[in-house]
Scaffold this motif. Structure first.
Motif, PDB file in Angstrom:
ATOM      1  N   HIS A  79       6.974   5.251   4.505  1.00 55.22           N
ATOM      2  CA  HIS A  79       5.826   6.009   5.029  1.00 55.22           C
ATOM      3  C   HIS A  79       4.984   6.549   3.876  1.00 55.22           C
ATOM      4  N   PHE A  80       3.711   6.772   4.178  1.00 59.54           N
ATOM      5  CA  PHE A  80       2.845   7.402   3.181  1.00 59.54           C
ATOM      6  C   PHE A  80       3.366   8.785   2.806  1.00 59.54           C
TER       7      PHE A  80
ATOM      8  N   LYS B 266       5.997   8.468   0.216  1.00 62.97           N
ATOM      9  CA  LYS B 266       5.362   8.044  -1.040  1.00 62.97           C
ATOM     10  C   LYS B 266       4.678   9.244  -1.708  1.00 62.97           C
ATOM     11  N   GLU B 267       3.987  10.015  -0.898  1.00 59.26           N
ATOM     12  CA  GLU B 267       3.232  11.149  -1.462  1.00 59.26           C
ATOM     13  C   GLU B 267       4.154  12.268  -1.931  1.00 59.26           C
TER      14      GLU B 267
ATOM     15  N   ASP C 254       3.568   9.604   9.748  1.00 61.61           N
ATOM     16  CA  ASP C 254       2.260   9.626   9.079  1.00 61.61           C
ATOM     17  C   ASP C 254       1.113  10.013  10.003  1.00 61.61           C
TER      18      ASP C 254
ATOM     19  N   GLU D 289       0.830  -1.225   0.000  1.00 57.59           N
ATOM     20  CA  GLU D 289       0.000   0.000   0.000  1.00 57.59           C
ATOM     21  C   GLU D 289       0.860   1.269   0.000  1.00 57.59           C
ATOM     22  N   LYS D 290       2.058   1.146   0.628  1.00 50.86           N
ATOM     23  CA  LYS D 290       2.961   2.301   0.609  1.00 50.86           C
ATOM     24  C   LYS D 290       3.894   2.248  -0.598  1.00 50.86           C
TER      25      LYS D 290
END
Ligand code: F6R
Length: 366
Positions: free
Chosen positions: A7-8, A11-12, A354, A1-2
Motif C-alpha cells: 500500500h502507499f 511505503k510512505e 489507502d 509505483e508502490k
C-alpha cells in the motif's frame, strides 16, 4: 509505483527517514551550528516582534500544530495558540498586526485553513505557510513559508506529512530560540546534532514492524482503544487515535494520560486496549503511575517505550521500543509505531487502507 509495498501508506511510512532528511537538507547545518530558512530569515523581525503565534490547521496537520505549541513555548518561549481552522474562521477571533499566524497543510488546498488565512490577512497578521504540495493555493496565499519536501503523499491517512511538518516546525522554533536569545549555543548545538540523527532513529523504530503486526493480530477485533500520552506526546496520542479511526474504523480516543481519572477511566476493563506513550524523560514516573491505574482495572497495556526500558515492561502486556532522543524530538519517533499499528490492524480487517471510506485526500469544501 508502490515501490514493492502493498500500500502507499506503508511505503510512505517507510519513506520517513528519507522524507525527514529531505526536510532538513540545506536547512540544518550542524557543523556550522546554523539553521538556514529563507522564509524565516527574511521575516525575522515579524517573528521576533510577535506577541504570539497562532497556528491554524485541520486534522493531522492540527496535531502537528499541537506538538509545535509545546516546542515553541518550551524552546523559544513564544506564546502559542493552536486552532482548528474551521473554528477560528467563524468565531470572530482577536487578531492584530502583532500576530504571526502559521498555517499548516499537507495539500495546501484545505478550504477551512485557506479561509482562516484570508481572515488573518485581512486583520493585518503576518501569515506563514507550512505546506507539502509546491505551488498549492495555501503556499501562494501566505506571505512566506517553508515547504516540507516530503514528496507526494498518496495514502489518504497522513503519515510522512506529519513527521516532516514537526521537523520543519522544530527548525523554525530552534532558529527563533537562537535569535531571541532563549537558547544557549551549547543547547542549540545539541539540538541540531540530535535532529540530524532522527532519520536513522526512525529507521530503527521501523524495525519493530513485525512485532507490531503480531500485536495488531491480538487487538484487531477490539471495538475501542484509548491512546494516552503526556507533554510532547499528548498530541501524538491524538494522532495515533485518528490514524486508527480513519483506516480501521475502530473507535479510538486520545487523551492526556492524567485526564484519565477525570472520566475516561470509567471505560477501562479487560476489553479495553490502552496504548500508552511512556518514553524516558517525558514525565516518565507520572506515566508509569497512570499505567498502574489502568492495570488495576484490568486494562490491556501496549507501552511505547525507550529502548532498554524496565519499569513499563514489567507492567505492560506489550512494549514497543523506540530509540532514545531529546524529549522535544520524541514525537518523531513515537509516531512511527502508532502508524504501523493502525496500518496492520486495518490490513488484517481487510479495509481499504489507502482509500478509506468517506474520506478524501484533500478537503476543498468546508
Ligand atoms: C489525517 C488526514 C486529515 C488531514 C486534514 C488536513 O490522516 O489526512 O486529517 O490531515 O484533512 O489536510 P491538509 O494537511 O492537507 O490541510
Amino acid at each position: 509505483e508502490k515501490g514493492g509495498f502493498d500500500h502507499f501508506m506503508l511505503k510512505e511510512i517507510y519513506e520517513q527517514p528519507l522524507a525527514i532528511k529531505d526536510t532538513y537538507r540545506g536547512r540544518l547545518l550542524v557543523d556550522d551550528a546554523i539553521i538556514k530558512m529563507v522564509g524565516v530569515e527574511d521575516n525575522m523581525k515579524r517573528f521576533l516582534n510577535a506577541d504570539r503565534i497562532i497556528i491554524v490547521a485541520c486534522g493531522t496537520s492540527w496535531h502537528a500544530g499541537l506538538v509545535a505549541e509545546y516546542i515553541f513555548e518550551d524552546l523559544a518561549r513564544i506564546p502559542v495558540e493552536v486552532e482548528y481552522a474551521s473554528e477560528f474562521r467563524y468565531r470572530n477571533p482577536v487578531i492584530t498586526e502583532k500576530d504571526v499566524v502559521i498555517a499548516i497543510s499537507q495539500s495546501g488546498e484545505t478550504a477551512d485553513t485557506l479561509a482562516a488565512i484570508k481572515l488573518a490577512k485581512s486583520k493585518g497578521a503576518f501569515v506563514f505557510g507550512v505546506c507539502n504540495v509546491v505551488g498549492s493555493t495555501i503556499a501562494r496565499e501566505t506571505h512566506a513559508g517553508a515547504y516540507t519536501h516530503a514528496g507526494p503523499e498518496i495514502g489518504v491517512a497522513s503519515t510522512k506529512a506529519f513527521t516532516t511538518q514537526i521537523t520543519i516546525l522544530t527548525l523554525i522554533a530552534l532558529r527563533l530560540a537562537r535569535a531571541n536569545g532563549t537558547m544557549s549555543s551549547s543547547d542549540y548545538r545539541r539540538q541540531l546534532q540530535e535532529l540530524e540523527l532522527i532519520p536513522e532513529k526512525v529507521a530503527e523504530a521501523l524495525k519493530a514492524d513485525k512485532h507490531i503486526q503480531a500485536i495488531a493480530e491480538t487487538y484487531k477485533d477490539s471495538r475501542n482503544m484509548l491512546y494516552l500520552g503526556r507533554g510532547y506526546n499528548f498530541p501524538v496520542a491524538l494522532e495515533g487515535a485518528l490514524k486508527l479511526k480513519e483506516i480501521s474504523y475502530i473507535h479510538a480516543e486520545g487523551y492526556p494520560a492524567a485526564e484519565m481519572k477525570h472520566g475516561p477511566i470509567a471505560l477501562i476493563d479487560e476489553n479495553m486496549p490502552v496504548i500508552v506513550i511512556a518514553t524516558k524523560k517525558g514525565h516518565y514516573e507520572k506515566v508509569v503511575s497512570n499505567i498502574q491505574e489502568i492495570k488495576a482495572r484490568k486494562g490491556k497495556i501496549i507501552g511505547i517505550v525507550t529502548q532498554g526500558d524496565v519499569s513499563v515492561r514489567e507492567l505492560a502486556d506489550h512494549v514497543i521500543e523506540v530509540p532514545e532522543t531529546l524529549e522535544n524530538l520524541s514525537p518523531l519517533l513515537t509516531t512511527i509505531p502508532l502508524q504501523l499499528l493502525s496500518y496492520h490492524i486495518a490490513v488484517l480487517l481487510g479495509k481499504n487502507v489507502d482509500q478509506p471510506r468517506n474520506l478524501a485526500k484533500s478537503v476543498t469544501v468546508e
